[in-house]
Design a protein around this motif. Structure first.
Motif, PDB file in Angstrom:
ATOM      1  N   ASP A 264       0.545  13.275   4.547  1.00 36.12           N
ATOM      2  CA  ASP A 264      -0.885  13.100   4.841  1.00 36.12           C
ATOM      3  C   ASP A 264      -1.496  11.956   4.018  1.00 36.12           C
ATOM      4  OD1 ASP A 264      -3.424  13.337   5.831  1.00 36.12           O
ATOM      5  OD2 ASP A 264      -3.886  15.218   4.815  1.00 36.12           O
ATOM      6  N   GLN A 265      -1.725  12.205   2.724  1.00 29.23           N
ATOM      7  CA  GLN A 265      -2.288  11.127   1.909  1.00 29.23           C
ATOM      8  C   GLN A 265      -1.875  11.273   0.453  1.00 29.23           C
ATOM      9  OE1 GLN A 265      -6.634  11.233   1.594  1.00 29.23           O
ATOM     10  NE2 GLN A 265      -6.595  13.230   2.576  1.00 29.23           N
ATOM     11  N   LYS A 266      -1.958  10.174  -0.268  1.00 24.88           N
ATOM     12  CA  LYS A 266      -1.564  10.178  -1.678  1.00 24.88           C
ATOM     13  C   LYS A 266      -2.326   9.078  -2.394  1.00 24.88           C
ATOM     14  CE  LYS A 266       2.608  11.235  -4.139  1.00 24.88           C
ATOM     15  NZ  LYS A 266       3.603  12.168  -3.662  1.00 24.88           N
ATOM     16  N   SER A 267      -2.710   9.359  -3.626  1.00 28.11           N
ATOM     17  CA  SER A 267      -3.370   8.348  -4.452  1.00 28.11           C
ATOM     18  C   SER A 267      -2.566   8.185  -5.739  1.00 28.11           C
ATOM     19  CB  SER A 267      -4.797   8.806  -4.767  1.00 28.11           C
ATOM     20  OG  SER A 267      -5.490   7.764  -5.375  1.00 28.11           O
TER      21      SER A 267
ATOM     22  N   ASN B  64      -2.621  -5.102 -20.084  1.00 29.93           N
ATOM     23  CA  ASN B  64      -2.003  -4.538 -18.885  1.00 29.93           C
ATOM     24  C   ASN B  64      -3.015  -4.466 -17.743  1.00 29.93           C
ATOM     25  OD1 ASN B  64       0.373  -4.268 -20.203  1.00 29.93           O
ATOM     26  ND2 ASN B  64       0.495  -2.035 -20.077  1.00 29.93           N
ATOM     27  N   LEU B  65      -2.473  -4.515 -16.525  1.00 30.89           N
ATOM     28  CA  LEU B  65      -3.302  -4.379 -15.322  1.00 30.89           C
ATOM     29  C   LEU B  65      -3.244  -2.934 -14.856  1.00 30.89           C
ATOM     30  CD1 LEU B  65      -4.829  -5.699 -12.857  1.00 30.89           C
ATOM     31  CD2 LEU B  65      -2.569  -5.979 -11.826  1.00 30.89           C
ATOM     32  N   LYS B  66      -4.398  -2.379 -14.469  1.00 28.65           N
ATOM     33  CA  LYS B  66      -4.444  -1.042 -13.876  1.00 28.65           C
ATOM     34  C   LYS B  66      -4.905  -1.168 -12.430  1.00 28.65           C
ATOM     35  CE  LYS B  66      -5.542   1.797 -17.942  1.00 28.65           C
ATOM     36  NZ  LYS B  66      -4.246   2.462 -18.090  1.00 28.65           N
ATOM     37  N   ALA B  67      -4.331  -0.336 -11.562  1.00 28.39           N
ATOM     38  CA  ALA B  67      -4.737  -0.355 -10.157  1.00 28.39           C
ATOM     39  C   ALA B  67      -4.559   1.029  -9.565  1.00 28.39           C
ATOM     40  CB  ALA B  67      -3.914  -1.370  -9.369  1.00 28.39           C
ATOM     41  N   GLN B  68      -5.310   1.279  -8.498  1.00 37.93           N
ATOM     42  CA  GLN B  68      -5.152   2.521  -7.748  1.00 37.93           C
ATOM     43  C   GLN B  68      -4.656   2.184  -6.347  1.00 37.93           C
ATOM     44  OE1 GLN B  68      -7.644   5.649  -8.564  1.00 37.93           O
ATOM     45  NE2 GLN B  68      -7.729   6.488  -6.500  1.00 37.93           N
ATOM     46  N   ILE B  69      -3.610   2.887  -5.916  1.00 38.49           N
ATOM     47  CA  ILE B  69      -3.022   2.669  -4.595  1.00 38.49           C
ATOM     48  C   ILE B  69      -3.318   3.916  -3.760  1.00 38.49           C
ATOM     49  CG2 ILE B  69      -0.927   1.911  -3.389  1.00 38.49           C
ATOM     50  CD1 ILE B  69      -1.552   0.245  -5.963  1.00 38.49           C
ATOM     51  N   ASN B  70      -4.016   3.738  -2.640  1.00 39.25           N
ATOM     52  CA  ASN B  70      -4.336   4.857  -1.756  1.00 39.25           C
ATOM     53  C   ASN B  70      -3.530   4.741  -0.467  1.00 39.25           C
ATOM     54  OD1 ASN B  70      -6.367   6.062  -3.437  1.00 39.25           O
ATOM     55  ND2 ASN B  70      -7.697   4.363  -2.871  1.00 39.25           N
ATOM     56  N   LEU B  71      -2.801   5.825  -0.134  1.00 37.53           N
ATOM     57  CA  LEU B  71      -1.954   5.852   1.047  1.00 37.53           C
ATOM     58  C   LEU B  71      -2.456   6.948   1.986  1.00 37.53           C
ATOM     59  CD1 LEU B  71       1.424   5.956  -0.936  1.00 37.53           C
ATOM     60  CD2 LEU B  71       0.152   3.927  -0.246  1.00 37.53           C
ATOM     61  N   LEU B  72      -2.490   6.638   3.268  1.00 33.72           N
ATOM     62  CA  LEU B  72      -2.977   7.610   4.246  1.00 33.72           C
ATOM     63  C   LEU B  72      -2.134   7.501   5.512  1.00 33.72           C
ATOM     64  CD1 LEU B  72      -5.210   9.655   5.167  1.00 33.72           C
ATOM     65  CD2 LEU B  72      -6.487   7.664   5.993  1.00 33.72           C
ATOM     66  N   GLN B  73      -1.569   8.637   5.941  1.00 36.26           N
ATOM     67  CA  GLN B  73      -0.835   8.639   7.207  1.00 36.26           C
ATOM     68  C   GLN B  73      -1.848   8.544   8.345  1.00 36.26           C
ATOM     69  OE1 GLN B  73       1.758  12.115   7.013  1.00 36.26           O
ATOM     70  NE2 GLN B  73       3.531  10.776   6.936  1.00 36.26           N
TER      71      GLN B  73
ATOM     72  N   PHE C  24       0.666   3.986   8.747  1.00 35.32           N
ATOM     73  CA  PHE C  24       0.045   4.168   7.435  1.00 35.32           C
ATOM     74  C   PHE C  24      -1.104   3.196   7.235  1.00 35.32           C
ATOM     75  CE2 PHE C  24       3.940   6.357   6.265  1.00 35.32           C
ATOM     76  CZ  PHE C  24       3.501   7.304   5.343  1.00 35.32           C
ATOM     77  N   ASP C  25      -2.117   3.662   6.548  1.00 41.24           N
ATOM     78  CA  ASP C  25      -3.135   2.774   5.980  1.00 41.24           C
ATOM     79  C   ASP C  25      -2.888   2.722   4.488  1.00 41.24           C
ATOM     80  OD1 ASP C  25      -4.510   2.135   8.297  1.00 41.24           O
ATOM     81  OD2 ASP C  25      -5.721   3.963   8.203  1.00 41.24           O
ATOM     82  N   ILE C  26      -3.081   1.545   3.912  1.00 35.91           N
ATOM     83  CA  ILE C  26      -2.904   1.398   2.466  1.00 35.91           C
ATOM     84  C   ILE C  26      -4.078   0.609   1.903  1.00 35.91           C
ATOM     85  CG2 ILE C  26      -1.401  -0.630   2.852  1.00 35.91           C
ATOM     86  CD1 ILE C  26      -0.007   0.099   0.195  1.00 35.91           C
ATOM     87  N   GLY C  27      -4.523   1.003   0.737  1.00 33.21           N
ATOM     88  CA  GLY C  27      -5.582   0.269   0.042  1.00 33.21           C
ATOM     89  C   GLY C  27      -5.196   0.082  -1.413  1.00 33.21           C
ATOM     90  N   VAL C  28      -5.560  -1.058  -1.984  1.00 35.38           N
ATOM     91  CA  VAL C  28      -5.302  -1.344  -3.402  1.00 35.38           C
ATOM     92  C   VAL C  28      -6.643  -1.645  -4.066  1.00 35.38           C
ATOM     93  CG1 VAL C  28      -4.149  -2.851  -5.058  1.00 35.38           C
ATOM     94  CG2 VAL C  28      -3.061  -2.360  -2.878  1.00 35.38           C
ATOM     95  N   THR C  29      -6.967  -0.893  -5.097  1.00 37.21           N
ATOM     96  CA  THR C  29      -8.224  -1.113  -5.813  1.00 37.21           C
ATOM     97  C   THR C  29      -7.929  -1.404  -7.284  1.00 37.21           C
ATOM     98  OG1 THR C  29      -9.286   0.492  -4.368  1.00 37.21           O
ATOM     99  CG2 THR C  29     -10.507  -0.152  -6.332  1.00 37.21           C
TER     100      THR C  29
ATOM    101  N   VAL D  28       5.710  -1.855   8.319  1.00 33.08           N
ATOM    102  CA  VAL D  28       5.287  -2.249   6.975  1.00 33.08           C
ATOM    103  C   VAL D  28       3.759  -2.402   6.981  1.00 33.08           C
ATOM    104  CG1 VAL D  28       5.485  -3.967   5.128  1.00 33.08           C
ATOM    105  CG2 VAL D  28       7.432  -3.548   6.634  1.00 33.08           C
ATOM    106  N   ALA D  29       3.097  -1.737   6.046  1.00 33.30           N
ATOM    107  CA  ALA D  29       1.658  -1.931   5.832  1.00 33.30           C
ATOM    108  C   ALA D  29       1.488  -2.706   4.529  1.00 33.30           C
ATOM    109  CB  ALA D  29       0.936  -0.590   5.762  1.00 33.30           C
ATOM    110  N   VAL D  30       0.450  -3.518   4.446  1.00 30.85           N
ATOM    111  CA  VAL D  30       0.295  -4.430   3.312  1.00 30.85           C
ATOM    112  C   VAL D  30      -1.160  -4.424   2.844  1.00 30.85           C
ATOM    113  CG1 VAL D  30       0.568  -6.816   2.538  1.00 30.85           C
ATOM    114  CG2 VAL D  30       2.119  -5.915   4.241  1.00 30.85           C
ATOM    115  N   ALA D  31      -1.362  -4.494   1.540  1.00 27.65           N
ATOM    116  CA  ALA D  31      -2.718  -4.633   0.998  1.00 27.65           C
ATOM    117  C   ALA D  31      -2.632  -5.403  -0.317  1.00 27.65           C
ATOM    118  CB  ALA D  31      -3.362  -3.268   0.768  1.00 27.65           C
ATOM    119  N   SER D  32      -3.768  -5.943  -0.752  1.00 25.52           N
ATOM    120  CA  SER D  32      -3.773  -6.707  -2.002  1.00 25.52           C
ATOM    121  C   SER D  32      -5.152  -6.710  -2.635  1.00 25.52           C
ATOM    122  CB  SER D  32      -3.318  -8.149  -1.744  1.00 25.52           C
ATOM    123  OG  SER D  32      -4.237  -8.791  -0.896  1.00 25.52           O
ATOM    124  N   SER D  33      -5.193  -7.127  -3.902  1.00 24.66           N
ATOM    125  CA  SER D  33      -6.457  -7.252  -4.625  1.00 24.66           C
ATOM    126  C   SER D  33      -6.296  -8.350  -5.682  1.00 24.66           C
ATOM    127  CB  SER D  33      -6.827  -5.917  -5.287  1.00 24.66           C
ATOM    128  OG  SER D  33      -8.120  -5.980  -5.831  1.00 24.66           O
ATOM    129  N   GLN D  34      -7.375  -9.101  -5.917  1.00 24.89           N
ATOM    130  CA  GLN D  34      -7.290 -10.254  -6.820  1.00 24.89           C
ATOM    131  C   GLN D  34      -7.783  -9.913  -8.230  1.00 24.89           C
ATOM    132  OE1 GLN D  34      -8.921 -13.894  -5.103  1.00 24.89           O
ATOM    133  NE2 GLN D  34      -8.505 -13.137  -3.044  1.00 24.89           N
TER     134      GLN D  34
END
Length: 238
Positions: free
Chosen positions: A192-195, A149-158, A131-136, A222-228
């Motif tokens: 496949d993928q999910k947002s 509140n904090l808002k974020a988008q999580i993108n997952l891709l097989q 998996f690839d993972i991204g956090v925006t 385990v795949a890992v991503a983060s954003s500050q």
């Protein structure tokens, strides 16, 4: 050591020779970046550097230290002397710890009375990656008022075979002293993928700098991503 001459507190400015114990002076210097983030596999090592520039018209010495990254980040020196307007690199090595996750800390640079920090995030994942993972975090949520509140988008891709797979997402909010302030988990199916758009109720967080980390746990890795982001001074958001 008997040669030392104690400075008597009554002497203003520390006595002769231009006040050896005078108030430390402000030193103008630049660090190439205020934040540093890397994603590294278990058991691997990487080398990197961040440029420092002395903006003063005279030679200055800078002390370099770290906090909260013992056995992960290793500085190649603890001080550096730069001539007027000179630049050099702060070099360091990152050794992945033996456990996946999101590790936070700081590289601290100081001279005179001036101290600047580089906020460091080390994302540690397994070597095998299905998996690839991204956090925006949207720009408008990178700097929040207390109570917002904090808002974020999580993108997952097989990244490998496309197949229905159950995965677990662990969300954490950490500060740069390594303290976890928020944790949440959910299990979902991905093909496949999910947002995902996510809202995080972090209303009690004090003013400061934070990282939102996401661990994607699946059978075999385990795949890992983060954003500050930061909580800034301001009227409480209600």
């Amino acid at each position: 050591s008997s040669e030392e001459t104690p400075v008597t507190p009554e002497t203003p400015g520390g006595g002769g020779g231009g006040g050896g114990s005078a108030t430390p002076t402000v030193v103008k210097f630049d660090l190439e970046k205020e934040t540093y983030e890397t994603t590294i596999s278990l058991g691997s090592t990487e080398h990197d550097m961040i440029k420092i520039t002395n903006n003063e018209n005279s030679q200055k010495t800078f002390t370099i230290s770290k906090s909260n990254l013992d056995s992960i980040l290793f500085l190649d020196k603890t001080s550096i002397t730069l001539n007027a307007k000179e630049s050099a690199n702060i070099e360091f090595t990152i050794n992945a710890p033996d456990k996946v996750g999101i590790y936070t800390g700081k590289i601290i640079v100081s001279s005179g009375s001036t101290t600047k920090s580089i906020l460091v995030v080390v994302n540690v994942k397994t070597d095998k990656n299905l998996f690839d993972i991204g956090v925006t975090i949207p720009q408008s949520y990178k700097s929040l008022k207390p109570g917002q509140n904090l808002k974020a988008q999580i993108n997952l891709l097989q990244a490998g075979v496309k197949e229905n797979m159950d995965i677990t997402l662990n969300y954490i909010v950490k500060d740069f002293d390594g303290i976890v302030h928020y944790a949440e988990s959910e299990t979902i199916m991905v093909y496949d993928q999910k947002s995902l758009g996510k809202d995080f109720n972090i209303g009690t967080l004090p003013i400061g700098d934070y990282v939102l980390g996401v661990e994607l746990i699946y059978s075999g890795g385990v795949a890992v991503a983060s954003s500050q982001f930061k909580i800034r001074e301001g009227f409480k958001f209600t």
